[in-house]
Design an enzyme around this catalytic site. Structure first.
Site, PDB file in Angstrom:
ATOM      1  N   MET A  82       1.079  -1.255  -0.186  1.00 53.87           N
ATOM      2  CA  MET A  82      -0.180  -0.267  -0.297  1.00 53.87           C
ATOM      3  C   MET A  82       1.007   0.827   0.035  1.00 53.87           C
ATOM      4  O   MET A  82       0.861   2.205   0.373  1.00 53.87           O
ATOM      5  CB  MET A  82      -1.101  -0.070   1.243  1.00 53.87           C
ATOM      6  CG  MET A  82      -1.593  -0.531   1.243  1.00 53.87           C
ATOM      7  SD  MET A  82      -3.512  -0.988   2.087  1.00 53.87           S
ATOM      8  CE  MET A  82      -2.762  -0.714   3.627  1.00 53.87           C
ATOM      9  N   GLY A  83       2.050   1.238   0.121  1.00 57.41           N
ATOM     10  CA  GLY A  83       3.316   2.141   0.184  1.00 57.41           C
ATOM     11  C   GLY A  83       3.758   2.411   1.114  1.00 57.41           C
ATOM     12  O   GLY A  83       3.380   2.045   1.976  1.00 57.41           O
ATOM     13  N   LEU A 108       6.794   3.099   1.932  1.00 61.33           N
ATOM     14  CA  LEU A 108       7.507   2.048   1.608  1.00 61.33           C
ATOM     15  C   LEU A 108       9.084   1.972   2.879  1.00 61.33           C
ATOM     16  O   LEU A 108       9.002   3.125   2.653  1.00 61.33           O
ATOM     17  CB  LEU A 108       8.699   1.672   0.580  1.00 61.33           C
ATOM     18  CG  LEU A 108       7.860   1.458  -1.219  1.00 61.33           C
ATOM     19  CD1 LEU A 108       8.119   1.174  -2.050  1.00 61.33           C
ATOM     20  CD2 LEU A 108       6.582   0.334  -0.696  1.00 61.33           C
ATOM     21  N   HIS A 115      10.067  -3.079   3.486  1.00 62.52           N
ATOM     22  CA  HIS A 115       9.318  -3.290   2.221  1.00 62.52           C
ATOM     23  C   HIS A 115      10.277  -3.125   0.632  1.00 62.52           C
ATOM     24  O   HIS A 115      10.251  -4.316   0.192  1.00 62.52           O
ATOM     25  CB  HIS A 115       8.687  -2.118   1.321  1.00 62.52           C
ATOM     26  CG  HIS A 115       7.069  -1.883   1.875  1.00 62.52           C
ATOM     27  ND1 HIS A 115       7.471  -0.609   2.820  1.00 62.52           N
ATOM     28  CD2 HIS A 115       5.794  -2.612   2.094  1.00 62.52           C
ATOM     29  CE1 HIS A 115       5.082  -0.881   3.185  1.00 62.52           C
ATOM     30  NE2 HIS A 115       5.207  -1.846   2.756  1.00 62.52           N
ATOM     31  N   ASP A 140       2.467  -9.767   8.562  1.00 60.68           N
ATOM     32  CA  ASP A 140       1.322  -9.571   9.073  1.00 60.68           C
ATOM     33  C   ASP A 140       0.884 -10.830   8.654  1.00 60.68           C
ATOM     34  O   ASP A 140       1.005 -11.222   7.500  1.00 60.68           O
ATOM     35  CB  ASP A 140       1.116  -8.310   7.447  1.00 60.68           C
ATOM     36  CG  ASP A 140       0.620  -7.155   7.225  1.00 60.68           C
ATOM     37  OD1 ASP A 140       0.184  -6.757   8.523  1.00 60.68           O
ATOM     38  OD2 ASP A 140       1.347  -6.591   6.912  1.00 60.68           O
ATOM     39  N   MET A 169       8.965  -2.537  11.877  1.00 58.94           N
ATOM     40  CA  MET A 169       8.768  -1.345  10.899  1.00 58.94           C
ATOM     41  C   MET A 169       7.417  -2.070  10.581  1.00 58.94           C
ATOM     42  O   MET A 169       7.208  -2.469  10.023  1.00 58.94           O
ATOM     43  CB  MET A 169       9.542  -1.567   9.240  1.00 58.94           C
ATOM     44  CG  MET A 169      11.124  -0.956  10.348  1.00 58.94           C
ATOM     45  SD  MET A 169      12.044  -0.472   9.170  1.00 58.94           S
ATOM     46  CE  MET A 169      13.656   0.214   9.905  1.00 58.94           C
ATOM     47  N   SER A 191       4.189   0.309   8.322  1.00 56.98           N
ATOM     48  CA  SER A 191       3.684   2.404   7.289  1.00 56.98           C
ATOM     49  C   SER A 191       3.101   3.416   8.489  1.00 56.98           C
ATOM     50  O   SER A 191       3.298   4.438   9.297  1.00 56.98           O
ATOM     51  CB  SER A 191       3.127   2.349   6.241  1.00 56.98           C
ATOM     52  OG  SER A 191       3.774   0.888   5.432  1.00 56.98           O
ATOM     53  N   ARG A 192       2.593   2.736   8.813  1.00 57.38           N
ATOM     54  CA  ARG A 192       2.188   3.383  10.792  1.00 57.38           C
ATOM     55  C   ARG A 192       2.161   3.211  11.362  1.00 57.38           C
ATOM     56  O   ARG A 192       1.928   4.349  12.033  1.00 57.38           O
ATOM     57  CB  ARG A 192       0.858   2.013  10.961  1.00 57.38           C
ATOM     58  CG  ARG A 192      -0.392   2.061   9.832  1.00 57.38           C
ATOM     59  CD  ARG A 192      -1.875   1.322   9.973  1.00 57.38           C
ATOM     60  NE  ARG A 192      -2.590   1.250   9.911  1.00 57.38           N
ATOM     61  CZ  ARG A 192      -3.007   0.233   9.226  1.00 57.38           C
ATOM     62  NH1 ARG A 192      -2.635  -0.851   8.853  1.00 57.38           N
ATOM     63  NH2 ARG A 192      -4.392   0.041   8.121  1.00 57.38           N
TER      64      ARG A 192
HETATM   65  O1  PAF Z   1      -0.358  -6.299   3.385  1.00 57.77           O
HETATM   66  C1  PAF Z   1      -0.561  -4.872   2.631  1.00 57.77           C
HETATM   67  O2  PAF Z   1      -0.130  -4.030   2.635  1.00 57.77           O
HETATM   68  C2  PAF Z   1      -1.876  -5.027   2.141  1.00 57.77           C
HETATM   69  O3  PAF Z   1      -2.572  -6.131   2.883  1.00 57.77           O
HETATM   70  C3  PAF Z   1      -1.659  -5.845   0.575  1.00 57.77           C
HETATM   71  C4  PAF Z   1      -1.448  -7.157   0.329  1.00 57.77           C
HETATM   72  C5  PAF Z   1      -0.685  -4.519  -0.186  1.00 57.77           C
HETATM   73  C6  PAF Z   1      -3.292  -5.802   0.185  1.00 57.77           C
HETATM   74  O4  PAF Z   1      -3.822  -4.496  -0.413  1.00 57.77           O
END
Ligand code: PAF
Length: 284
Positions: free
Chosen positions: A30-31, A33, A37, A150, A184, A186-187
């Site tokens: 979801m960017g 980065l 990532h 995740d 790490m 993004s939040r």
């Molecule tokens: O983990 C993430 O960033 C998101 O859940 C994903 C896998 C890109 C789906 O939107």
């Protein structure tokens, strides 16, 4: 490096790559980065001739009142980082491109989506599975790389790929941590200085639990109760869950064994953070 915004152009690029016999590796994000990532991209670079990164803040995986609007976005910075990481294509569609008017199809994985984050974020994994299926169909990768942070998402996607006979290999990569242990995310940008400090209780809890297990503790309830008390000492925190589960089924385990994973979701201020670790370190 190209930035592609439409499904049709992405389809054309994939078709020519396939004709040229190229292997496509894919990192969905979801960017915004970060190093985590970048470690996925590094792996993707090794595994494919054509490395595709998707950047799409997927509205269908956010519930009402969640941070869809506020989710950090910076395509310019992401593009610079992606270029350095050797990405060939960034796929960055709009929401209307992914979910045009009349859109009506969703992918629902049962069972393992009903616990942990799935229990506290109803509909979240339906959104994740839907967008990941669509991205797999559009990009047609042979390999897709996800982060272990995740943990449930990875398990759900592996289940979906198996159940729907998707021809893509799913790779999970280790959690990338700041020097002080914070996973790490993004939040993390939402945290003020004090919250950032209090957020360390997540990674410290994981280490503490591993130490208990190394000392011979095998009762999940004992560890969970201890960790909950420790976390509650930090005034900015609010526990969503602290669970010890089997790493494949995500079912709660009363007794710890080599398959046990400790999963945490804790609000620090308004920011919901997740983290996890295997409890028998050899497994990590
Ligand atoms: O983990 C993430 O960033 C998101 O859940 C994903 C896998 C890109 C789906 O939107």
């Amino acid at each position: 490096m190209d930035i592609i915004k439409t499904v049709s152009e992405m389809g054309q690029r994939v078709a020519s790559a396939r004709v040229a016999g190229e292997t496509i590796s894919f990192v969905p994000t979801m960017g915004f980065l970060h190093q985590g990532h970048l470690s996925l991209l590094e792996e993707g670079r090794k595994r494919g001739d054509l490395l595709v990164l998707s950047i799409f803040v997927n509205p269908t995986q956010f519930g009402q009142g969640e941070d869809f609007e506020d989710y950090p976005r910076d395509l310019q910075q992401d593009s610079a980082l992606a270029q350095q990481a050797g990405v060939d294509i960034i796929f960055a569609p709009t929401a209307a491109e992914m979910y045009p008017s009349g859109y009506a199809t969703y992918v629902d994985v049962e069972g393992i989506t009903e616990t942990l984050c799935g229990a506290s974020r109803p509909g979240h994994f339906r959104g994740v599975c839907t967008v990941v299926s669509k991205l797999f169909n559009i990009i047609q990768p042979q390999v897709a790389i996800f982060g272990n942070k995740d943990f449930q998402q990875l398990a759900v996607i592996k289940r979906m790929v198996l159940d729907l006979n998707m021809a893509v290999e799913i790779i999970g990569m280790p959690i990338f941590r700041e020097a002080d242990g914070l996973a790490m995310s993004s939040r993390n940008v939402y945290l003020n200085q004090d919250q950032r400090q209090q957020a360390l209780v997540l990674s410290q809890s994981l280490i503490q639990a591993q130490q208990f297990v190394a000392q011979g503790q095998t009762e999940s309830a004992e560890i969970i109760s201890h960790l909950k008390k420790e976390i509650a000492k930090y005034p900015a925190t609010r526990i969503d869950y602290v669970q010890i589960c089997h790493q494949l089924t995500l079912e709660d385990q009363t007794t710890i064994d080599a398959d046990s994973v400790l999963l945490l979701a804790v609000y620090v201020g308004n920011t919901r953070l997740i983290d996890n670790a295997f409890l028998v370190p050899d497994n990590d």
